[in-house]
Scaffold this motif. Structure first.
Motif, short mmCIF file in Angstrom:
data_model
loop_
_atom_site.label_atom_id
_atom_site.label_comp_id
_atom_site.label_asym_id
_atom_site.label_seq_id
_atom_site.Cartn_x
_atom_site.Cartn_y
_atom_site.Cartn_z
N MET A 56 0.85 -1.19 0.00
CA MET A 56 0.00 0.00 0.00
C MET A 56 0.89 1.25 0.00
SD MET A 56 -2.84 -1.48 -0.21
CE MET A 56 -4.09 -0.23 0.02
N TYR A 57 0.67 2.12 -0.99
CA TYR A 57 1.48 3.32 -1.15
C TYR A 57 0.78 4.57 -0.63
CZ TYR A 57 4.30 0.37 -4.13
OH TYR A 57 5.10 -0.65 -4.60
N VAL A 58 -0.49 4.46 -0.30
CA VAL A 58 -1.24 5.62 0.19
C VAL A 58 -1.56 5.41 1.67
CG1 VAL A 58 -2.21 6.22 -2.05
CG2 VAL A 58 -3.42 4.59 -0.60
N LYS A 59 -1.91 6.50 2.35
CA LYS A 59 -2.26 6.42 3.76
C LYS A 59 -3.46 7.33 4.03
CE LYS A 59 1.21 9.89 4.99
NZ LYS A 59 1.34 10.38 3.66
N ALA A 60 -4.09 7.12 5.15
CA ALA A 60 -5.24 7.94 5.54
C ALA A 60 -4.81 9.40 5.60
CB ALA A 60 -5.79 7.49 6.88
N GLY A 61 -5.66 10.28 5.07
CA GLY A 61 -5.36 11.71 5.04
C GLY A 61 -4.82 12.20 3.71
N ASP A 62 -4.31 11.29 2.86
CA ASP A 62 -3.82 11.69 1.53
C ASP A 62 -4.98 12.16 0.67
OD1 ASP A 62 -1.24 11.00 2.15
OD2 ASP A 62 -1.20 9.17 0.95
N LYS A 63 -4.73 13.16 -0.17
CA LYS A 63 -5.71 13.56 -1.18
C LYS A 63 -5.26 12.92 -2.49
CE LYS A 63 -7.22 17.93 0.75
NZ LYS A 63 -8.35 17.63 1.43
N VAL A 64 -6.21 12.28 -3.17
CA VAL A 64 -5.87 11.52 -4.37
C VAL A 64 -6.79 11.87 -5.52
CG1 VAL A 64 -4.85 9.58 -3.12
CG2 VAL A 64 -7.28 9.58 -3.58
N LEU A 65 -6.33 11.60 -6.73
CA LEU A 65 -7.10 11.77 -7.95
C LEU A 65 -7.59 10.40 -8.38
CD1 LEU A 65 -7.89 13.81 -10.18
CD2 LEU A 65 -5.79 13.16 -11.35
N LEU A 66 -8.92 10.27 -8.56
CA LEU A 66 -9.53 8.98 -8.87
C LEU A 66 -9.97 8.91 -10.33
CD1 LEU A 66 -11.95 8.67 -5.82
CD2 LEU A 66 -9.60 7.87 -5.99
N SER A 67 -10.10 7.70 -10.84
CA SER A 67 -10.74 7.49 -12.13
C SER A 67 -12.18 7.98 -12.00
CB SER A 67 -10.73 6.02 -12.51
OG SER A 67 -9.43 5.54 -12.64
N LYS A 68 -12.75 8.48 -13.08
CA LYS A 68 -14.06 9.13 -13.00
C LYS A 68 -15.18 8.21 -12.49
CE LYS A 68 -15.98 12.96 -15.28
NZ LYS A 68 -15.74 13.89 -16.31
N TYR A 69 -15.24 6.98 -12.94
CA TYR A 69 -16.34 6.10 -12.55
C TYR A 69 -15.85 4.87 -11.80
CZ TYR A 69 -18.77 9.12 -15.75
OH TYR A 69 -19.29 10.23 -16.36
N THR A 82 -16.56 6.21 -1.03
CA THR A 82 -16.29 5.37 -2.18
C THR A 82 -15.22 4.36 -1.78
OG1 THR A 82 -16.76 7.22 -3.67
CG2 THR A 82 -15.60 5.34 -4.60
N ILE A 83 -15.50 3.08 -2.03
CA ILE A 83 -14.53 2.02 -1.74
C ILE A 83 -13.97 1.55 -3.08
CG2 ILE A 83 -14.16 -0.26 -0.75
CD1 ILE A 83 -16.57 0.30 1.08
N LEU A 84 -12.64 1.57 -3.22
CA LEU A 84 -12.01 1.18 -4.47
C LEU A 84 -10.66 0.54 -4.21
CD1 LEU A 84 -10.30 4.17 -6.06
CD2 LEU A 84 -11.89 4.56 -4.23
N ARG A 85 -10.13 -0.10 -5.24
CA ARG A 85 -8.80 -0.70 -5.14
C ARG A 85 -7.75 0.39 -5.28
NH1 ARG A 85 -8.30 -6.23 -5.57
NH2 ARG A 85 -10.22 -7.32 -6.04
N GLN A 86 -6.60 0.15 -4.68
CA GLN A 86 -5.50 1.10 -4.79
C GLN A 86 -5.13 1.34 -6.24
OE1 GLN A 86 -1.66 1.59 -2.26
NE2 GLN A 86 -1.24 -0.04 -3.72
N SER A 87 -5.26 0.34 -7.10
CA SER A 87 -4.89 0.49 -8.50
C SER A 87 -5.81 1.44 -9.27
CB SER A 87 -4.87 -0.88 -9.19
OG SER A 87 -6.16 -1.48 -9.11
N ASP A 88 -7.00 1.77 -8.71
CA ASP A 88 -7.90 2.73 -9.34
C ASP A 88 -7.53 4.18 -9.03
OD1 ASP A 88 -9.42 0.76 -10.55
OD2 ASP A 88 -10.80 0.60 -8.85
N ILE A 89 -6.56 4.38 -8.15
CA ILE A 89 -6.09 5.72 -7.81
C ILE A 89 -5.07 6.13 -8.87
CG2 ILE A 89 -4.83 7.11 -6.12
CD1 ILE A 89 -6.02 5.26 -3.96
N LEU A 90 -5.28 7.30 -9.47
CA LEU A 90 -4.40 7.76 -10.53
C LEU A 90 -3.16 8.48 -10.01
CD1 LEU A 90 -7.14 9.14 -12.93
CD2 LEU A 90 -6.04 6.89 -12.98
#
Length: 94
Positions: A56-69, A82-90
Protein backbone atom coordinates in the motif's frame (compact mmCIF):
# COMPACT_ATOMS: atom_id res chain seq x y z
CA UNK A 1 -20.04 2.71 12.54
CA UNK A 2 -16.62 2.56 10.90
CA UNK A 3 -15.52 1.02 7.62
CA UNK A 4 -12.36 -1.10 7.59
CA UNK A 5 -11.26 -2.02 4.05
CA UNK A 6 -9.79 -5.42 3.24
CA UNK A 7 -6.77 -6.38 1.11
CA UNK A 8 -5.77 -3.63 -1.37
CA UNK A 9 -8.90 -1.51 -0.98
CA UNK A 10 -9.16 2.06 0.29
CA UNK A 11 -12.11 4.09 1.57
CA UNK A 12 -12.32 7.65 0.27
CA UNK A 13 -14.56 10.64 0.87
CA UNK A 14 -15.04 12.98 -2.07
CA UNK A 15 -13.87 16.58 -1.72
CA UNK A 16 -16.68 19.08 -2.35
CA UNK A 17 -16.80 20.46 -5.90
CA UNK A 18 -16.44 24.20 -6.40
CA UNK A 19 -19.73 26.02 -6.77
CA UNK A 20 -18.32 28.97 -8.71
CA UNK A 21 -16.06 29.16 -11.74
CA UNK A 22 -12.79 31.10 -11.75
CA UNK A 23 -14.61 34.03 -13.34
CA UNK A 24 -17.20 34.07 -10.51
CA UNK A 25 -20.17 32.39 -12.22
CA UNK A 26 -22.25 30.34 -9.77
CA UNK A 27 -22.95 26.83 -11.08
CA UNK A 28 -26.27 25.04 -10.75
CA UNK A 29 -26.23 21.58 -9.15
CA UNK A 30 -26.68 19.82 -12.49
CA UNK A 31 -23.83 21.78 -14.13
CA UNK A 32 -21.19 20.63 -11.66
CA UNK A 33 -18.86 17.85 -12.71
CA UNK A 34 -18.46 14.82 -10.48
CA UNK A 35 -15.45 15.56 -8.28
CA UNK A 36 -12.40 13.42 -8.95
CA UNK A 37 -10.35 14.46 -5.94
CA UNK A 38 -10.96 12.56 -2.72
CA UNK A 39 -9.45 12.25 0.73
CA UNK A 40 -8.49 8.79 1.94
CA UNK A 41 -10.31 7.83 5.13
CA UNK A 42 -9.02 4.25 5.63
CA UNK A 43 -6.52 1.92 3.96
CA UNK A 44 -6.52 -1.88 3.82
CA UNK A 45 -3.48 -3.90 4.91
CA UNK A 46 -2.36 -4.94 1.41
CA UNK A 47 -0.82 -8.41 1.28
CA UNK A 48 -1.30 -11.10 -1.36
CA UNK A 49 -4.09 -10.25 -3.82
CA UNK A 50 -4.77 -12.52 -6.79
CA UNK A 51 -1.44 -14.27 -6.21
CA UNK A 52 0.62 -11.06 -6.25
CA UNK A 53 2.13 -9.17 -3.33
CA UNK A 54 0.50 -5.71 -2.98
CA UNK A 55 2.20 -2.92 -1.03
CA UNK A 56 0.00 0.00 0.00
CA UNK A 57 1.48 3.32 -1.15
CA UNK A 58 -1.24 5.62 0.19
CA UNK A 59 -2.26 6.42 3.76
CA UNK A 60 -5.24 7.94 5.54
CA UNK A 61 -5.36 11.71 5.04
CA UNK A 62 -3.82 11.69 1.53
CA UNK A 63 -5.71 13.56 -1.18
CA UNK A 64 -5.87 11.52 -4.37
CA UNK A 65 -7.10 11.77 -7.95
CA UNK A 66 -9.53 8.98 -8.87
CA UNK A 67 -10.74 7.49 -12.13
CA UNK A 68 -14.06 9.13 -13.00
CA UNK A 69 -16.34 6.10 -12.55
CA UNK A 70 -14.25 3.86 -10.29
CA UNK A 71 -15.19 2.19 -7.05
CA UNK A 72 -18.41 1.45 -5.22
CA UNK A 73 -20.32 4.25 -3.51
CA UNK A 74 -21.74 3.50 -0.05
CA UNK A 75 -23.55 5.64 2.50
CA UNK A 76 -22.77 5.14 6.20
CA UNK A 77 -24.39 7.29 8.89
CA UNK A 78 -25.48 9.80 6.22
CA UNK A 79 -21.98 10.25 4.77
CA UNK A 80 -21.11 9.04 1.27
CA UNK A 81 -17.89 7.09 0.80
CA UNK A 82 -16.29 5.37 -2.18
CA UNK A 83 -14.53 2.02 -1.74
CA UNK A 84 -12.01 1.18 -4.47
CA UNK A 85 -8.80 -0.70 -5.14
CA UNK A 86 -5.50 1.10 -4.79
CA UNK A 87 -4.89 0.49 -8.50
CA UNK A 88 -7.90 2.73 -9.34
CA UNK A 89 -6.09 5.72 -7.81
CA UNK A 90 -4.40 7.76 -10.53
CA UNK A 91 -2.20 10.08 -8.44
CA UNK A 92 -1.61 11.62 -5.04
CA UNK A 93 -2.43 15.36 -5.00
CA UNK A 94 -0.02 17.55 -3.01
Amino acid sequence: MTIKPLADRVVTKMVEAEETTKSGIILAGSAKEKPQIAEIVAVGPGGVVDGKEVTMYVKAGDKVLLSKYSGTEVKVDGVEYTILRQSDILAVVE
